[in-house]
Write a protein that holds these residues in place. Structure first.
Motif, mmCIF file in Angstrom:
data_model
loop_
_atom_site.group_PDB
_atom_site.id
_atom_site.type_symbol
_atom_site.label_atom_id
_atom_site.label_comp_id
_atom_site.label_asym_id
_atom_site.label_seq_id
_atom_site.Cartn_x
_atom_site.Cartn_y
_atom_site.Cartn_z
ATOM 1 N N ALA A 67 0.670 -1.134 0.031
ATOM 2 C CA ALA A 67 0.080 -0.027 -0.129
ATOM 3 C C ALA A 67 0.943 1.322 -0.193
ATOM 4 N N SER A 68 0.263 2.432 -0.648
ATOM 5 C CA SER A 68 0.617 3.683 -0.539
ATOM 6 C C SER A 68 -0.322 4.683 -0.176
ATOM 7 N N CYS A 74 -3.391 15.812 5.577
ATOM 8 C CA CYS A 74 -3.754 15.145 7.107
ATOM 9 C C CYS A 74 -5.367 14.576 6.825
ATOM 10 N N ALA A 75 -6.142 15.177 5.994
ATOM 11 C CA ALA A 75 -7.464 14.735 5.593
ATOM 12 C C ALA A 75 -7.501 13.273 5.056
ATOM 13 N N TYR A 76 -6.797 12.983 4.455
ATOM 14 C CA TYR A 76 -6.432 11.614 3.877
ATOM 15 C C TYR A 76 -5.609 10.427 4.494
ATOM 16 N N GLU A 81 -3.968 3.396 -1.069
ATOM 17 C CA GLU A 81 -4.014 2.677 -2.272
ATOM 18 C C GLU A 81 -3.080 1.680 -2.464
ATOM 19 N N HIS A 82 -3.743 0.585 -3.070
ATOM 20 C CA HIS A 82 -2.792 -0.825 -3.038
ATOM 21 C C HIS A 82 -2.612 -1.469 -4.312
ATOM 22 N N SER A 83 -1.798 -2.533 -4.348
ATOM 23 C CA SER A 83 -1.420 -3.304 -5.537
ATOM 24 C C SER A 83 -1.359 -4.758 -4.834
ATOM 25 N N ILE A 112 -6.390 2.745 9.519
ATOM 26 C CA ILE A 112 -6.821 3.352 8.170
ATOM 27 C C ILE A 112 -8.110 3.045 8.009
ATOM 28 N N TRP A 113 -9.136 4.114 7.298
ATOM 29 C CA TRP A 113 -10.428 3.637 7.104
ATOM 30 C C TRP A 113 -10.819 3.330 5.715
ATOM 31 N N THR A 114 -9.946 3.587 4.725
ATOM 32 C CA THR A 114 -10.294 3.533 3.291
ATOM 33 C C THR A 114 -9.070 2.956 2.752
ATOM 34 N N ILE A 115 -9.238 1.893 2.011
ATOM 35 C CA ILE A 115 -8.261 1.218 0.941
ATOM 36 C C ILE A 115 -8.749 1.398 -0.476
#
Length: 165
Positions: A67-68, A74-76, A81-83, A112-115
């Motif tokens: 993941a990157s 800071c909002a994000y 994002e992953h591969s 982390i709340w979103t991938i």
């Protein structure tokens, strides 16, 4: 029972990681990239605590996930994002699912709340796998980039953690 183990991905896996990445690139439906990066570039771009390897009984790397950050804003902070890539000979054995499960566990433990991920619509196996692991399709980014001289669409998916946020 799986004939592989999920372990943290380390620099000693570099050659095999990049070879599997290149195999995915060569197939033409995994990424806009046309050549795998150097290990230094890969290592810099991927979050160390959210990268895993599937290791076969002979010690061979069967696949990897990493993941990157999507942004330094800071909002994000809770969005990555992953591969995920699996060696062609290891597909159909649950490797990608196990890798995604490890990534989901590590990201949730880190708050982390979103991938998210962008997948070519032609990569139907990856789209199905992601939906089975809780990702939902957000939409299709039409003609978002050129790949080998042709415009390509990308399906944007995300997995919102039910435990974080």
């Amino acid at each position: 029972m799986n004939d592989f183990r999920i372990r943290p991905l380390h620099p000693e896996h570099a050659e095999q990681v990049l070879a599997i990445y290149q195999a995915g690139i060569d197939e033409g439906n995994a990424t806009f990239e046309t050549a795998s990066p150097t290990w230094a570039d890969f290592d810099t771009a991927k979050l160390p605590e959210h990268r895993f390897a599937a290791i076969g009984p002979d010690g061979q790397l069967l696949g990897w996930v990493a993941a990157s950050r999507v942004s330094d804003r800071c909002a994000y902070a809770g969005v990555v994002e992953h591969s995920v890539y699996v060696h062609p000979a290891a597909r159909g054995r649950g490797v990608a699912r196990a890798l995604l499960d490890a990534l989901i566990a590590s990201t949730e433990a880190a708050g982390i709340w979103t991938i998210q991920s962008g997948i070519f619509p032609e990569n139907t196996a990856s789209l199905a796998l992601h939906q089975r692991t809780g990702f939902r399709i957000i939409g299709t980014r039409e003609r978002i980039g050129r790949h080998h001289g042709a415009w390509r669409d990308v399906v944007l998916l995300e997995r919102r953690s039910p435990r974080v946020g």
